[in-house]
Design an enzyme around this catalytic site. Structure first.
Site, PDB file in Angstrom:
ATOM      1  N   ASN A   1       0.956  -1.187   0.153  1.00  0.00           N
ATOM      2  CA  ASN A   1      -0.206   0.068  -0.004  1.00  0.00           C
ATOM      3  C   ASN A   1       0.895   1.150   0.282  1.00  0.00           C
ATOM      4  O   ASN A   1       1.644   1.619   1.057  1.00  0.00           O
ATOM      5  CB  ASN A   1      -0.926   0.009   1.298  1.00  0.00           C
ATOM      6  N   TRP A   2       1.044   1.761  -1.186  1.00  0.00           N
ATOM      7  CA  TRP A   2       1.887   3.160  -1.317  1.00  0.00           C
ATOM      8  C   TRP A   2       1.208   4.266  -0.620  1.00  0.00           C
ATOM      9  O   TRP A   2       1.818   5.297  -0.257  1.00  0.00           O
ATOM     10  CB  TRP A   2       2.303   3.274  -2.806  1.00  0.00           C
ATOM     11  N   LYS A   3       0.103   4.293  -0.218  1.00  0.00           N
ATOM     12  CA  LYS A   3      -0.535   5.118   0.287  1.00  0.00           C
ATOM     13  C   LYS A   3      -0.325   6.765  -0.517  1.00  0.00           C
ATOM     14  O   LYS A   3      -0.022   6.322  -1.759  1.00  0.00           O
ATOM     15  CB  LYS A   3       0.054   5.333   1.940  1.00  0.00           C
TER      16      LYS A   3
ATOM     17  N   HIS B   1      -9.378   0.789   5.263  1.00  0.00           N
ATOM     18  CA  HIS B   1      -7.980   0.992   5.975  1.00  0.00           C
ATOM     19  C   HIS B   1      -8.225   2.011   7.009  1.00  0.00           C
ATOM     20  O   HIS B   1      -9.165   2.983   6.956  1.00  0.00           O
ATOM     21  CB  HIS B   1      -7.073   1.603   5.025  1.00  0.00           C
TER      22      HIS B   1
ATOM     23  N   GLU C   1      -6.902   4.636   7.870  1.00  0.00           N
ATOM     24  CA  GLU C   1      -6.800   5.942   7.713  1.00  0.00           C
ATOM     25  C   GLU C   1      -7.916   6.284   7.057  1.00  0.00           C
ATOM     26  O   GLU C   1      -8.376   7.541   7.304  1.00  0.00           O
ATOM     27  CB  GLU C   1      -5.428   6.230   6.987  1.00  0.00           C
TER      28      GLU C   1
ATOM     29  N   GLU D   1      -4.971  -4.920  10.735  1.00  0.00           N
ATOM     30  CA  GLU D   1      -3.806  -4.063  10.795  1.00  0.00           C
ATOM     31  C   GLU D   1      -4.306  -3.048  12.055  1.00  0.00           C
ATOM     32  O   GLU D   1      -5.079  -2.404  12.134  1.00  0.00           O
ATOM     33  CB  GLU D   1      -3.964  -2.878   9.713  1.00  0.00           C
TER      34      GLU D   1
ATOM     35  N   GLY E   1       2.869   2.288  10.867  1.00  0.00           N
ATOM     36  CA  GLY E   1       3.657   3.465  10.638  1.00  0.00           C
ATOM     37  C   GLY E   1       4.494   3.711  11.943  1.00  0.00           C
ATOM     38  O   GLY E   1       5.120   4.789  11.799  1.00  0.00           O
TER      39      GLY E   1
ATOM     40  N   SER F   1       3.898  -2.075  10.278  1.00  0.00           N
ATOM     41  CA  SER F   1       5.176  -2.241  10.454  1.00  0.00           C
ATOM     42  C   SER F   1       5.831  -3.450  10.120  1.00  0.00           C
ATOM     43  O   SER F   1       6.768  -3.893  10.958  1.00  0.00           O
ATOM     44  CB  SER F   1       5.739  -1.461  11.922  1.00  0.00           C
TER      45      SER F   1
ATOM     46  N   GLY G   1       3.011  -0.889   4.242  1.00  0.00           N
ATOM     47  CA  GLY G   1       3.088   0.282   3.953  1.00  0.00           C
ATOM     48  C   GLY G   1       4.351   0.950   3.655  1.00  0.00           C
ATOM     49  O   GLY G   1       4.958   0.909   2.459  1.00  0.00           O
ATOM     50  N   GLY G   2       5.354   1.557   4.500  1.00  0.00           N
ATOM     51  CA  GLY G   2       6.622   2.090   4.469  1.00  0.00           C
ATOM     52  C   GLY G   2       7.506   1.240   3.616  1.00  0.00           C
ATOM     53  O   GLY G   2       8.147   1.810   2.675  1.00  0.00           O
TER      54      GLY G   2
HETATM   55  P1  13P Z   1       3.155   0.428   7.615  1.00  0.00           P
HETATM   56  O1  13P Z   1       3.813  -0.822   6.995  1.00  0.00           O
HETATM   57  O2  13P Z   1       4.070   1.522   7.079  1.00  0.00           O
HETATM   58  O3  13P Z   1       3.236   0.322   9.178  1.00  0.00           O
HETATM   59  O4  13P Z   1       1.663   0.526   7.197  1.00  0.00           O
HETATM   60  C1  13P Z   1       0.887  -0.365   7.287  1.00  0.00           C
HETATM   61  C2  13P Z   1      -0.188  -0.037   6.454  1.00  0.00           C
HETATM   62  O5  13P Z   1      -0.916   0.921   6.926  1.00  0.00           O
HETATM   63  C3  13P Z   1      -0.508  -0.913   5.139  1.00  0.00           C
HETATM   64  O6  13P Z   1      -1.820  -0.592   4.690  1.00  0.00           O
END
Ligand code: 13P
Length: 253
Positions: free
Chosen positions: A9-11, A94, A96, A166, A172, A211, A232-233
């Site tokens: 997920n590149w956000k 998600h 967010e 999640e 994050g 993470s 994510g990251g």
């Molecule tokens: P991180 O891997 O950056 O913690 O993000 C997880 C995430 O929200 C994937 O959708």
């Protein structure tokens, strides 16, 4: 046996040049990876990704979608539009989206229905906040998020999708759930689905996100109810994302 899947997920990250470099690095190894691999870029880059990934095993997903098929919904994107740009998966609910944009369980369930109606695969994100966990309410919150889809669409429909657990406190933050903490919630999710249908529960893929890094991925993916990751990251760095994908092969024997 369920096959493993890792989705990036590149956000709200990326750009034409960075995406081209990242995707071409992933493509050099895609055929050697022991799992299904998906990337979810921001909407404007789906066309670029579709072109670069054409004919490859690397699959495309979107980070969100409207529950409506078309109409006066300024700023929104429909499932059929995503399909035209080669998306097979759509992330839904998600944390967010839930926390920043106020998406309710009911909205997420409506989106799940819209995605299935177009033949794409919904990825239902669920997870508790730190306050929920500290109050001992993890199962209540995750159960409620699952039940919204089960109640609206039934267990067979849920089984056409994927669930991603999640924990909000792990996203994050660098503070990943331990493999044991994650496994407990994954097992709870599977039991909740099994209460409606054992067979659907046994086949349901449940991803862990929060993470996930190259150095903790194998231990997470080695848990019996963890079927891959939502990243994510670490999905923004080719070498890190590839290492996480490879880690699905370490544990699955
Ligand atoms: P991180 O891997 O950056 O913690 O993000 C997880 C995430 O929200 C994937 O959708």
């Amino acid at each position: 046996m369920r096959s493993k899947l890792v989705a990036g997920n590149w956000k709200m990250h990326g750009g034409l040049a960075a995406n081209a470099a990242l995707l071409s690095a992933l493509l050099t190894e895609i055929d050697t990876l022991p799992c299904e691999v998906v990337v979810c870029p921001p909407f404007p880059y789906l066309a670029q990704a579709q072109q670069v990934l054409a004919g490859s095993a690397l699959k495309l997903g979107a980070q969100n979608v409207s529950q409506h098929p078309a109409g006066a919904y300024t700023g929104e994107v429909s499932v059929s539009m995503l399909r035209e740009f080669g998306c097979r998966y759509v992330l839904l609910g998600h944390s967010e989206r839930r926390a920043i944009y106020g998406e309710s369980d009911a909205t997420v369930a409506a989106k799940f229905e819209a995605v299935l109606a177009e033949g794409l695969v919904p990825v239902l994100c669920v997870g508790e906040t730190l306050a929920d966990r500290q109050a001992g309410e993890t199962e209540m919150v995750v159960g409620r998020q699952l039940d919204a889809v089960l109640a609206r669409l039934g267990v067979a429909a849920l089984g056409c999708g994927i669930v991603a657990y999640e924990p909000v406190w792990a996203i994050g933050t660098g503070q990943t759930a331990t493999p044991e903490q994650a496994q407990l919630v994954h097992a709870f999710i599977r039991q909740r689905v099994a209460a409606s249908d054992d067979e659907v529960a046994a086949k349901l893929r449940i991803l862990y996100g929060g993470s996930v890094k190259a150095d903790n991925a194998a231990a997470l993916f080695g848990q019996p109810d963890i079927d891959g990751g939502l990243i994510g990251g670490a999905a923004l760095v080719a070498e890190d994302f590839l290492a996480i994908c490879r880690a699905t092969g370490v544990s699955s024997s």
